[in-house]
Enzyme design. Structure first.
Site, PDB file in Angstrom:
ATOM      1  N   MET A   1      30.442  32.313  50.977  1.00  0.00           N
ATOM      2  CA  MET A   1      29.396  32.223  49.994  1.00  0.00           C
ATOM      3  C   MET A   1      29.562  33.332  48.986  1.00  0.00           C
ATOM      4  SD  MET A   1      25.493  33.184  49.716  1.00  0.00           S
ATOM      5  CE  MET A   1      25.712  34.436  48.561  1.00  0.00           C
ATOM      6  N   PRO A   2      30.121  33.037  47.858  1.00  0.00           N
ATOM      7  CA  PRO A   2      30.145  34.057  46.818  1.00  0.00           C
ATOM      8  C   PRO A   2      28.753  34.238  46.201  1.00  0.00           C
ATOM      9  CG  PRO A   2      31.889  32.457  46.486  1.00  0.00           C
ATOM     10  CD  PRO A   2      30.973  31.910  47.536  1.00  0.00           C
ATOM     11  N   LEU A   3      28.463  35.475  45.883  1.00  0.00           N
ATOM     12  CA  LEU A   3      27.295  35.802  45.082  1.00  0.00           C
ATOM     13  C   LEU A   3      27.833  36.348  43.777  1.00  0.00           C
ATOM     14  CD1 LEU A   3      24.302  36.380  44.498  1.00  0.00           C
ATOM     15  CD2 LEU A   3      24.625  38.588  45.640  1.00  0.00           C
ATOM     16  N   VAL A  70      30.728  38.835  44.882  1.00  0.00           N
ATOM     17  CA  VAL A  70      30.748  39.288  46.271  1.00  0.00           C
ATOM     18  C   VAL A  70      31.147  38.074  47.102  1.00  0.00           C
ATOM     19  CG1 VAL A  70      29.408  40.278  48.157  1.00  0.00           C
ATOM     20  CG2 VAL A  70      28.894  40.930  45.780  1.00  0.00           C
TER      21      VAL A  70
END
Length: 124
Positions: A1-3, A70
């Protein structure tokens, strides 16, 4: 899960939304994240972006944006380079000059994520 977090001093929100979509599309294309894995923070106006106008030979102007992603560690150098290239191409189509886009990847591990309820969902 990229933020994904995108910061700009003066970009209108619609431009940041287009750039955000470009970054998301590049993550799907180059890194292989699922299309519904879409978490972003877009910031403009009250923030101030400071980006040296000539650092490492890239000529930036006052419209510089910083893109922080992230994501879980484990991507190859080739995937990261493909992601940077895809963002540059898609940023241009979204109305942002690629020379003004600085990208930084911040890697972490599965235990570093909670999607709510106080649970580390990836550790189940």
């Amino acid at each position: 899960m990229p933020l994904v977090r995108i910061d700009s001093t003066d970009a209108p929100l619609d431009l940041l939304e287009r750039l955000g979509q470009a970054v998301h599309d590049a993550l799907v294309e180059a890194i292989g994240i699922p299309t519904d894995d879409h978490f972003q923070v877009l910031s403009s106006g009250a923030s101030r972006v400071i980006a040296d106008p000539g650092y490492v030979g890239v000529s930036r102007d006052e419209h510089a944006v910083i893109v922080q992603v992230v994501l879980r560690s484990g991507r190859t150098v080739e995937q990261k380079k493909a992601f940077y290239a895809a963002v540059a191409a898609k940023a241009s189509a979204a109305g942002v000059e690629p020379r003004n886009v600085t990208i930084v990847l911040i890697e972490n591990e599965l235990e570093d994520w909670s999607f709510g309820e106080g649970i580390a969902q990836y550790l189940r």
